[in-house]
Enzyme design. Structure first.
Site, short mmCIF file in Angstrom:
data_model
loop_
_atom_site.label_atom_id
_atom_site.label_comp_id
_atom_site.label_asym_id
_atom_site.label_seq_id
_atom_site.Cartn_x
_atom_site.Cartn_y
_atom_site.Cartn_z
N GLU A 1 11.36 -2.98 -7.84
CA GLU A 1 12.28 -4.19 -7.68
C GLU A 1 12.57 -4.89 -8.93
O GLU A 1 13.77 -5.15 -9.06
CB GLU A 1 11.42 -5.27 -7.05
N HIS B 1 3.11 -10.83 3.45
CA HIS B 1 4.30 -10.38 4.07
C HIS B 1 5.02 -11.40 4.84
O HIS B 1 6.16 -11.07 5.70
CB HIS B 1 4.20 -9.41 5.26
C1 LIG Z 1 6.67 -3.98 -3.41
C2 LIG Z 1 6.90 -3.60 -2.02
N1 LIG Z 1 8.28 -3.21 -1.63
C3 LIG Z 1 8.52 -2.82 -0.45
C4 LIG Z 1 7.76 -2.64 0.59
C5 LIG Z 1 8.06 -2.43 1.99
N2 LIG Z 1 7.33 -1.17 2.57
C6 LIG Z 1 6.29 -1.22 3.13
S1 LIG Z 1 5.61 0.42 3.25
C7 LIG Z 1 6.81 1.03 2.70
C8 LIG Z 1 6.96 2.57 2.39
C9 LIG Z 1 6.29 3.28 1.44
O1 LIG Z 1 6.33 4.47 1.31
P1 LIG Z 1 5.19 5.35 0.67
O2 LIG Z 1 4.59 4.80 -0.51
O3 LIG Z 1 5.75 6.71 0.61
O4 LIG Z 1 4.04 5.28 1.79
P2 LIG Z 1 4.35 5.74 3.45
O5 LIG Z 1 4.75 4.68 4.17
O6 LIG Z 1 5.11 6.99 3.52
O7 LIG Z 1 2.82 6.31 3.78
C10 LIG Z 1 7.69 0.37 2.05
C11 LIG Z 1 9.09 0.48 1.35
C12 LIG Z 1 6.51 -3.03 0.37
N3 LIG Z 1 5.32 -3.05 1.31
N4 LIG Z 1 6.00 -3.44 -0.98
#
Ligand SMILES: Cc1ncc(C[n+]2csc(CCOP(=O)(O)OP(=O)(O)O)c2C)c(N)n1
Ligand SMILES: Cc1ncc(C[n+]2csc(CCOP(=O)(O)OP(=O)(O)O)c2C)c(N)n1
Ligand SMILES: [Mg+2]
Ligand SMILES: [Mg+2]
Lengths: 321, 360, 360, 321
Positions: free
Chosen positions: C63, C132
Site C-alpha cells: 500500500e 475491516h
Molecule cells: C494490508 C491488507 N491489504 C489487503 C487486504 C485484503 N486481503 C485479504 S486476504 C488477501 C489475500 C492475501 O493473499 P495471501 O497472502 O497469498 O493469502 P491467501 O489468501 O492466498 O491465503 C487480501 C489481498 C488485507 N487483508 N490487508
C-alpha cells in the site's frame, strides 16, 4: 517417524478438513455472519509444522487461520462459537473467523491485515530471548504478505538479532483472484529471505511428511542455533478466496490447474500412504474420523446453543484494567 | 525550607525511564538513537550504560515493523517503550498502532492486552518544515483503545510517564520539543500522575482556558498579561487528551460561562474541535459567548521563518481573543497588546529560548 | 416524458471511471483486484477489457509503496486513480499520503502538484470486525492539502468522481459499502459535481440535519418519519468533507436555530466535532439548543451481530434526538418511535438490504 | 573517458565540495535556519552517477540532497536562497535544505522521510514507460532507507514491471550515530536487491572513475534492457549527521576510522590523478576553482539579498488550482 506422530499428523489434517467442510455445510444458513477464509487443500502445512511444536511455542496467524489454530491445539468449540458470534467464542464473539486466539496453547492471535502479525512473532521471539525462555515463535502467512514492507522489516530484525522465529509462507499462488505473476517478479519467494541473510527453503506443501521433516529440521536448528529460518510451502486453495463455495466460474484460474491440485489432496495422499504401507488400518482411520465427527458435532451444538454477548458487553474491554 | 529540586523536562523524562527500567524488569526501551551519544535529545542519555544493550536498544529504521515487534513482545510478557524522534515518522507505524495495538484487547474479548508506550515528539520552528514538525495528536485522539498523553511540566512528564509504563494499554506519549529546556520541581523517586485527569493550574471566574502541552505555557503567559488588566481566567492543563477529562473542563465552564481551547495542532478536525464540542454539548445554557479555539491554520508547515512568523499562534493571539470574548473595545485591546508585547518582540519566534541554536 | 435512466451506485462509479479513462489518456487505475473478475465490487468490472492492462492495473499488496509510485507518476505527467478495498488498509499508506501527497504542492512552493485520486471503501456490519470496517474519514479531514469526498447518491458519485480525477490535488474519495446497491438517476456522459459544495436535499425550518455518505440515507428515513409528525427539517448532504462547505450549513442553521450532524465515524475527535465547532463558532447567537452529533460510540467494531445491533446508530436514534431537541415530551417521542419503527424491525441490522448475503 | 567528461566530473565534485564548505562557513551566522545534512566526503557518488544522465532523466533524493541537486545541474542560487528561506529559493523558501527541486533539469524532488522518494522514482519510471518516453529515473538514498519496508515494496514493483530505474544506495556506514551493525545483519546491502531479482553491484563510492564506469554500464543496460538496477556505493560522511561541525567528540566512531576515510577524499584523489596523468594542468584546475568560487559567491550574495516570502504567501499553494 513413529506411529504416534503419523497418526497425529493424520488426525490434525482430518480435523481441519472436517471442520472446514462443516463450515461449508452450515455457512449458507447465514448464521455465521462473518467472512471465512477456508483452507481446504492446504491442511498439510499447518499440521506438518505444528506437529513439531510444544505448547510453549508461540503461533501467530493471518486471515486464513482455522488450520493454524486447530493444528496448534486450539479448541474447536471456541472456533465455531466465535464464527457464530457467541460469547463462548474464543474471542467472546468480538473477533469472528479472522481473529482467533487460544492462549491455553499459546496460539497468540490471528488477524487479517496482511503482514500484521509477522513482526509480532519476531517480537514474541525477542521476548522469549529477553526472558530466557527456550520456546520459539512461528508465524503463518500467505504469498501476498511477502509484498508488504513490514514482512521485510520483520525479517531484517529477526536476522539482525538472531531470534528464534520460524517464518512459514504458504504460497498458494494467488492473492484473492490475482496470480503471483501479477504481483512479484519471477523468482522463488524463499530467495527473498536470503537477501536478509536468513536460511531459506522451499518444499511441497501438500506432502505432510515432507512438511513435517523440513519443519523438524528447521525447528531443531532454530532451537539450537538461535536464528530465524524461512520456509516456503507450495500449496493450493480449493475454494473461493472468502466464503464456502468453489469459484471455477470466475475464470481467473483454469479448471486443469484446479484439478491438478485436487489430485494432490494432502489428506487423501497421506491416508493412501498410511494404508498402503500398513502403518494404520482402515479401522483405525475410521475410529479417528468417527471421534472427530463427534467432536465437531459437539462443537456445532455448543456454538449454536451459546448466546450472544449481552448488550452491556458492548463497552467492555475497550481498555484493559 | 530547602529549595525544591528542579529538573529540566528532558531530565524528568530520563529519570522516569530510569526508574521504570529499574522497577519493571520486563520493561525495555527501543528507538533509533536511544542508546547513542546524544540519547534522544538527552532523554535517554547513558541509560544504556546502566541497563545494557538488551534493555536499552537501538533499532533499524523500520517504524511499522518495530511497532509490531513491540506488540508481540507486549503480548508475551514484556512492557516495551518505543521512542520516535518525530511524530511524522509514526505515520509509518499507524497500521500497527491503530489496526492492532489499539484494538487488540477489545477484539480478542479482553483476553490479552498490550502494555506499551509509544513516546514521540512534536515540535515547531527552526526550519524543520512540512515533514518534520507536524502536531498530529488529533489522529491518535480519534482512535478508541489508545490513551494520549501530553504533559507540559517536568513534574507531570515524570509522573505521567511512569503511569504510562505501568498502564496495561497502548499509550501515545507526546513531548513538545519546546518544553525540553524548561525546568520545574520534580520529586525524587517513583510517583504517578493519574492518566485521564486534567489539572486546574489557576483558579479564576471570567473564562476557562484549556490547553495542551506547550500551549499551556502560552496560556500562562497570556494569563499574566490579562490578570494585570483585571481579568480572572481559570487555566486548565488538559494533560491527557484521551480519555479526556471533560468533567473538569465542564465544571469550570459552568462556572465561568466562557471557554477557549489552545492546541498546537491544525484547526480543522483537530483536537480542539472535540473539546469545544464536548463543552457545548454539556454547558450550552451556561455559555455567555461562543467558545473559541486557537490552533494552527490549515496549512502545511512552511520552513522559512519569513512565514513561520505568521504561522504559529502566540500569546498575543490569546490575549486578543480573550479580551474580545469579554467584549472589550478594540482600542482597549490594542493598547493592552502594545503595552505588554514589547518585551516579547526581542525573542525570535522560531526558537523556544535564546540558548537554542539548532539544527534541531 | 421518458423515464430517467437509473444506475446503481457501483455502476455510476464504474461509468465515471470509464469516462475518465477515455477522456484523459494520462489517467490510469490501479489497485488490488481492480482488473479481476469481481472488479472491486463491480465498480471496475471489465474496464481492463476496454483499456488494457497498462491502464487498468492490478498491484502487489504494497500500500505505501504503490501510493509513492502513484505520486511519482503524478509528478511526471500522469493522473493515477488508486483503489483500496478497505480504508483500514490505507493506514499502511498514510505516510505517503500525509507526509508527501498532501504537502507536496505547498512545500515545493507551488512548483509541482499531485493530481491523484485515492478511492477507498468504508463499511459496516456482517462480521467484518475491528480491522475491516473502520470509518476513518476523520484522519484525512484533519490534513491540509487533501480533499475528502463522500457521496451518498449515484448521481453525486459519478459527478464527484469525475471532478476528482480532473482536480490537480490528492483526493480521498470514500464510498460507503452500504450504498453500493442503491439506485438513482444518473445522466449519461460526462458531468461534474463541484468539489467543496454541500447539497440541500430537503428545505425545512425546524432543524438542520447535516450528514455524510450513508448517514444521509438514515437522515432521509428519519425525516420521513418526523415529517408526518409535523416536523420540518432541513437536510444537508455534506458530500465534500474537506474543504467543508460551512457556508451552506451555517446559513441553514441561522434559519432553523437547531443543528444535528450525522457521521459514520467514531464520535471523539471525529468529523462531526469539526462540523459542530464550525457551526457554534458562526451561529452561536442563533442557536436555540445545543447542537447534537450522532456517530459511532468510541469502541472498536465488534464482529458479532449480538453487539453490532447496539453499536450502529440508526433512524430511531435520529428521530429520538430530533424530537428531544424540539422539546417533545418523552412519552410522545416513545409513541412516535413505536409507531414508525415496526416495519424496520424485520430488516436485520447487519445488512444494507435483503439481497445482501455476505461474505463481504 | 574523454577529457570533457573528466573535467566535468572534477567540476561537479568541486562545486559540491565548495558549496558545502561555504555552508560550513556561513551556517554559524544563524541565518540559514534549517537543518543541513552535508555530504562532504561523499561527492563522488552524485557526480559519477549524474554525469551519465541527460536532462530528461529524473532524479529523486533524500535528506542529504545538496550533491544530488547540484550534480544533476540544479541551480546553486536556488539552493542557497532556499537554505536562507528566501522567496527566490528553489521551493520559494517553503522547503529548506531538505526539500530541493529544480524541474528545469528534472530534479523532481528531495524529501527527508526515509525511503519516501524511492517509490516515486519507480512511479516516474512507470510514467515514462506509459508515456513511451525514453528517459530513466534515478533515486539516491542512504543505507538506513534499506531498512524501511517501502524500499522493498518499491524494488518488488520495479522488478515485476521491469521499469527503467536506477537505485543508488550511498552506504556511509551510519544512520545518524548508529552503525550499520546495529541495524542490519552482516551481509552486503546489494544482496537484498538480488532477492527481488534485480541486478545488483557494489563499488567503492570514493573513486569517481569507478562510480562513473559502473553507473555508465548500468545506465546503458537500463536504457537498452528496460529493467531496474541497484548499486551500492561505499562511502563516508565526514561531518556530523546534521549541521556543519565535526563530531569526533561524540565517540560513536573512532578517530582512526575517520582519518582512514579522509585519506580517501574523492576530490583530492581525483585531482591528484588528473594532474599526475597530465590530463589537466594546474592552471585548468585553478580556472575551474576560480569560476566555481565566483559562482558560489554570487549565489551567497543572491541568497542574502533576496527577501523572505511576503506574509500573504502563507496561505498560498495549500491546494493547486
Ligand atoms: C494490508 C491488507 N491489504 C489487503 C487486504 C485484503 N486481503 C485479504 S486476504 C488477501 C489475500 C492475501 O493473499 P495471501 O497472502 O497469498 O493469502 P491467501 O489468501 O492466498 O491465503 C487480501 C489481498 C488485507 N487483508 N490487508
Ligand atoms: C521515516 C524516518 N525515520 C527516521 C528519520 C530520522 N532520520 C533522518 S536522517 C536519518 C539517518 C538516515 O541514515 P541513512 O539513510 O544511512 O542516510 P545518511 O544520513 O547516512 O546519509 C534518520 C534516521 C527520518 N528522516 N525518517
Ligand atoms: Mg495466496
Ligand atoms: Mg548512512
Amino acid at each position: 517417524m513413529d506411529k504416534k506422530t503419523q497418526l497425529s499428523l493424520f488426525q490434525k489434517m482430518y480435523l481441519i478438513r472436517s471442520m472446514e467442510e462443516k463450515i461449508v455445510e452450515l455457512y449458507p444458513e447465514q448464521e455465521m455472519r462473518c467472512p471465512v477464509h477456508l483452507c481446504i487443500g492446504q491442511e498439510a502445512v499447518a499440521a506438518g509444522v505444528c506437529e513439531n511444536l510444544t505448547k510453549e511455542d508461540y503461533v501467530f496467524s493471518n486471515h486464513r487461520s482455522h488450520a493454524h489454530y486447530l493444528a496448534k491445539g486450539g479448541d474447536p468449540k471456541g472456533l465455531l462459537a466465535e464464527l457464530y458470534g457467541k460469547v463462548t467464542g474464543c474471542s467472546r464473539g468480538r473477533g469472528g473467523s479472522m481473529h482467533l486466539i487460544d492462549l491455553s496453547v499459546n496460539f497468540i492471535g490471528a488477524t487479517p491485515i496482511l503482514g500484521g502479525t509477522i513482526p509480532m512473532a519476531v517480537g514474541a521471539a525477542l521476548s522469549s530471548k529477553m526472558q530466557g525462555k527456550g520456546n520459539i515463535s512461528v508465524v503463518f502467512f500467505g504469498d501476498a504478505a511477502v509484498e508488504e514492507g513490514i514482512f521485510h522489516e520483520s525479517l531484517n530484525y529477526a536476522s539482525l538479532r538472531k531470534l528464534p522465529v520460524l517464518f512459514i509462507c504458504e504460497n498458494n499462488l494467488y492473492s484473492v483472484q490475482t496470480p503471483l505473476s501479477k504481483r512479484q517478479p519471477n523468482r522463488k519467494i524463499s530467495s527473498v529471505a536470503i537477501g536478509h541473510s536468513i536460511k531459506s527453503y522451499r518444499e511441497d506443501g501438500n506432502n505432510v511428511v515432507k512438511v513435517y521433516d523440513l519443519a523438524k529440521k528447521s525447528i531443531n536448528k532454530i532451537r539450537k542455533a538461535h536464528e530465524p529460518i524461512f520456509l516456503e510451502f507450495l500449496t493450493y486453495r480449493w475454494r473461493e478466496h472468502c466464503g464456502p463455495y468453489y469459484d471455477y466460474n470466475l475464470g481467473y484460474r483454469s479448471k486443469e490447474e484446479i484439478e491438478k491440485w485436487e489430485k494432490q489432496c494432502p489428506l487423501k495422499k497421506y491416508k493412501r500412504n498410511l494404508l498402503s504401507k500398513n502403518i494404520v488400518t482402515s479401522k483405525e482411520i475410521e475410529q479417528i474420523s468417527h471421534n472427530i465427527s463427534i467432536e465437531i458435532e459437539e462443537a456445532v451444538d455448543f456454538a449454536k446453543k451459546s448466546s450472544f454477548p449481552p448488550r452491556n458487553e458492548l463497552e467492555k474491554f475497550v481498555y484493559s484494567e | 525550607m530547602a529549595k525544591k529540586r528542579e529538573l529540566k523536562y528532558t531530565e524528568a523524562i530520563k529519570e522516569a525511564t530510569d526508574l521504570c527500567l529499574k522497577e519493571y524488569p520486563t520493561s525495555f526501551i527501543i528507538g533509533p538513537g536511544v542508546p547513542d551519544p546524544k540519547g534522544t535529545f538527552g532523554t535517554t542519555l547513558k541509560l544504556v550504560d546502566k541497563y545494557g544493550q538488551d534493555r536499552v536498544l537501538d533499532m533499524p529504521l523500520s517504524e511499522n515493523g518495530i511497532t509490531g515487534i513491540c506488540i508481540g513482545a507486549a503480548l508475551t510478557g514484556m512492557r516495551p517503550i518505543l521512542v520516535h524522534q518525530r511524530i511524522d515518522f509514526t505515520l509509518l507505524a499507524l497500521d500497527e498502532i491503530v489496526n492492532n495495538a489499539a484494538k487488540w484487547h477489545y477484539m480478542f474479548g479482553g483476553i490479552s492486552s498490550i502494555p506499551m508506550v509509544v513516546r514521540t515528539i512534536i515540535g515547531r520552528g527552526w526550519g524543520q518544515g512540512s515533514q518534520h514538525s507536524q502536531n498530529l495528536q488529533a489522529l491518535y485522539t480519534h482512535i478508541p483503545g489508545l490513551k494520549v498523553i501530553m504533559p507540559s511540566t517536568p513534574y507531570d512528564a515524570k509522573g505521567l510517564f511512569i503511569s504510562s509504563v505501568v498502564d496495561n494499554n497502548p499509550i501515545i506519549f507526546i513531548d513538545h520539543r519546546w518544553l525540553y529546556n524548561i525546568t520545574g520541581y520534580v520529586p525524587e523517586g517513583t510517583y504517578q500522575v493519574p492518566i485521564g485527569k486534567a489539572k486546574i493550574i489557576r483558579k479564576g471566574s471570567d473564562i476557562t482556558i484549556a490547553s495542551t502541552s506547550y500551549m499551556t505555557l502560552e496560556s500562562i503567559k497570556a494569563s499574566k498579561i490579562i490578570e494585570k488588566e483585571g481579568v480572572d481566567p481559570e487555566l486548565i492543563d488538559i494533560r491527557t487528551l484521551k480519555p479526556l477529562d471533560s468533567d473538569t473542563i465542564i465544571k469550570s465552564v459552568r462556572k465561568t460561562g466562557r471557554f477557549m481551547v489552545l492546541d498546537s495542532g491544525w484547526k480543522s478536525g483537530g483536537f480542539a474541535s472535540e473539546v469545544i464540542t464536548k463543552v457545548v454539548e454539556n454547558t450550552f445554557t451556561n455559555l455567555k459567548t461562543s467558545p473559541q479555539r486557537i490552533c494552527l491554520p490549515d496549512i502545511p508547515t512552511p520552513t522559512t521563518r519569513g512565514l513561520t512568523r505568521y504561522y504559529y499562534p502566540n500569546t498575543k493571539d490569546i490575549v486578543q481573543t480573550v479580551l474580545k470574548m469579554l467584549e472589550w473595545k478594540s482600542n482597549d485591546i490594542k493598547s493592552v497588546i502594545s503595552k505588554s508585547m514589547k518585551r516579547e518582540k526581542n525573542i525570535p519566534w522560531d526558537i523556544p529560548d535564546l540558548t537554542f541554536t539548532g539544527p534541531f
